[in-house]
Write a protein that holds these residues in place. Structure first.
Motif, PDB file in Angstrom:
ATOM      1  N   THR A 150      -0.553  15.939  -5.959  1.00  0.00           N
ATOM      2  CA  THR A 150      -0.140  16.200  -4.582  1.00  0.00           C
ATOM      3  C   THR A 150       0.359  17.634  -4.451  1.00  0.00           C
ATOM      4  N   ASP A 151       0.377  18.129  -3.249  1.00  0.00           N
ATOM      5  CA  ASP A 151       0.935  19.446  -2.956  1.00  0.00           C
ATOM      6  C   ASP A 151       2.262  19.334  -2.226  1.00  0.00           C
ATOM      7  N   ARG A 161      11.578  10.102  -0.061  1.00  0.00           N
ATOM      8  CA  ARG A 161      11.452   8.650  -0.059  1.00  0.00           C
ATOM      9  C   ARG A 161       9.985   8.226   0.001  1.00  0.00           C
ATOM     10  N   THR A 162       9.152   9.072   0.622  1.00  0.00           N
ATOM     11  CA  THR A 162       7.724   8.791   0.702  1.00  0.00           C
ATOM     12  C   THR A 162       6.936   9.982   0.163  1.00  0.00           C
ATOM     13  N   GLY A 221      -3.993  11.891   2.280  1.00  0.00           N
ATOM     14  CA  GLY A 221      -3.862  11.325   3.611  1.00  0.00           C
ATOM     15  C   GLY A 221      -3.239   9.953   3.665  1.00  0.00           C
ATOM     16  N   GLU A 222      -2.932   9.352   2.532  1.00  0.00           N
ATOM     17  CA  GLU A 222      -2.342   8.012   2.496  1.00  0.00           C
ATOM     18  C   GLU A 222      -0.872   8.116   2.095  1.00  0.00           C
ATOM     19  N   GLU A 223       0.000   7.434   2.842  1.00  0.00           N
ATOM     20  CA  GLU A 223       1.436   7.487   2.580  1.00  0.00           C
ATOM     21  C   GLU A 223       1.846   6.378   1.607  1.00  0.00           C
ATOM     22  N   PHE A 224       2.652   6.757   0.610  1.00  0.00           N
ATOM     23  CA  PHE A 224       3.174   5.817  -0.377  1.00  0.00           C
ATOM     24  C   PHE A 224       4.702   5.864  -0.359  1.00  0.00           C
ATOM     25  N   LEU A 225       5.330   4.738  -0.669  1.00  0.00           N
ATOM     26  CA  LEU A 225       6.744   4.747  -1.017  1.00  0.00           C
ATOM     27  C   LEU A 225       6.865   5.281  -2.439  1.00  0.00           C
ATOM     28  N   HIS A 258       0.845   0.372  -6.979  1.00  0.00           N
ATOM     29  CA  HIS A 258       0.066   1.505  -6.468  1.00  0.00           C
ATOM     30  C   HIS A 258      -0.975   1.022  -5.463  1.00  0.00           C
ATOM     31  N   GLU A 259      -1.619  -0.071  -5.773  1.00  0.00           N
ATOM     32  CA  GLU A 259      -2.615  -0.642  -4.863  1.00  0.00           C
ATOM     33  C   GLU A 259      -1.982  -1.112  -3.553  1.00  0.00           C
ATOM     34  N   HIS A 260      -0.664  -1.344  -3.588  1.00  0.00           N
ATOM     35  CA  HIS A 260       0.038  -1.832  -2.398  1.00  0.00           C
ATOM     36  C   HIS A 260       0.969  -0.775  -1.796  1.00  0.00           C
ATOM     37  N   GLY A 261       0.679   0.492  -2.069  1.00  0.00           N
ATOM     38  CA  GLY A 261       1.371   1.575  -1.380  1.00  0.00           C
ATOM     39  C   GLY A 261       2.707   1.984  -1.955  1.00  0.00           C
TER      40      GLY A 261
END
Length: 334
Positions: free
Chosen positions: A7-8, A13-14, A19-23, A309-312
């Protein structure tokens, strides 16, 4: 074990990946200071006063007061007689052990951080509890008059609190120096986050000299390292070539550190509330290793990282200390 993520963006927290947001529940920024707006504003104030860096020696004829002010504050804050800062925890640790090299017999606990190694031969892998008994026997039977014990304050990889119950079993007829790396506790553990120094000091016999080395870059978010100890040792470090030859800590961050005591206190309160919330909602706590009011939860089932990871959700999972070793999987609750 989850795949690597690139990532850049500095995670808070996120985290946004492609383009996909993760916790995000990883890293060692236990208090979230690098993304704390009040702290960053104090850093900007510091840069307006001191610039982006101090490109000189601590022995220069120009002396910035902020270095002495921070070291005096760190001594009061932790209960140490004196404090010594450098630009990183690794450099502070190296200045310490290399200065003490040749003055006594070193004994290393398993998994001690490389910052305190004199060479790669000091890197011992193993179980801390299993080390204690043989170490005490070695200390008692050693012919050397000065023993230097080196260990971590806790195990942040397996989320274990060492406890130091063995201190009372140390012999009283030898000179002993106890060096403790508190990088993963400083800012979180101890009274007001002051770490292990005061807790350990009151438990030691007069023949044991306590020295604590720590990064300030984890919980506190300050790119600096500190050594805490007696004035005689700290003065010796100040006369070393490490002190004169290495660039010091960035003054702007030290300025921010002095201004942000309420920020750190508020972040700790929030952290402890988050830990309590997490535990209250954890359905299978027996699947994790953890101890009271510490934000690391060791995961026994490594497949959990890929599932989350598969669930964000991104948690910490990687092979350590080498790519050939078993993975270490943890949830870091900031």
């Amino acid at each position: 074990m989850a795949n690597k993520v690139y990532t850049d963006q500095l995670p808070g927290r996120t985290l946004v990946v492609d383009g996909e947001e993760f916790l995000f529940f990883s890293g060692t920024s236990y208090l979230g200071i690098p993304v704390n707006e009040a702290f960053r504003n104090c850093v900007l104030e510091g840069m307006a006063r001191y610039g982006t860096n101090y490109s000189s020696s601590r022995n220069s004829n120009l002396q910035l007061r902020v270095f002495g002010e921070v070291e005096e504050y760190l001594a009061r804050y932790t209960g140490a007689e004196a404090a010594f800062t450098m630009s990183s925890g690794y450099l502070a640790g190296q200045a310490l052990v290399q200065t003490l090299q040749g003055s006594g017999h070193f004994i290393y606990a398993p998994n001690t951080h490389p910052a305190l190694w004199r060479s790669t031969a000091d890197g011992v892998i193993g179980d801390y509890d299993a080390w204690v008994g043989p170490m005490l026997q070695q200390v008692n039977t050693a012919k050397e008059a000065h023993i230097i014990l080196v260990c971590n304050s806790l195990d942040p990889l397996k989320a274990r609190n060492h406890g130091f119950s063995w201190l009372s079993a140390l012999p009283t007829d030898k000179q002993i120096t106890l060096i403790v790396d508190d990088s993963h506790g400083f800012g979180v553990t101890g009274e007001d986050g002051s770490g292990m120094f005061a807790q350990l000091k009151v438990r030691l016999q007069p023949n044991v000299r306590l020295v604590v080395a720590s990064s300030m870059g984890k919980a506190l978010g300050i790119p600096a390292g500190v050594v805490l100890g007696d004035k005689a040792l700290i003065d010796r470090l100040r006369h070393s070539h490490y002190f004169a030859g290495a660039s010091p800590s960035i003054p702007a961050y030290l300025y921010a550190f002095l201004q942000c005591e309420p920020v750190f206190r508020g972040a700790r309160e929030k952290l402890f509330a988050n830990i309590a919330y997490f535990l209250d909602h954890l359905e299978r706590p027996e699947q994790f290793s953890y101890f009271e009011r510490y934000p690391v939860f060791g995961v026994r089932e490594h497949r959990l990282a890929a599932y989350l990871h598969e669930h964000g959700v991104i948690i910490s999972s990687f092979r350590y200390p080498t790519p050939a070793d078993d993975p270490i999987t943890r949830i870091i609750r900031g």
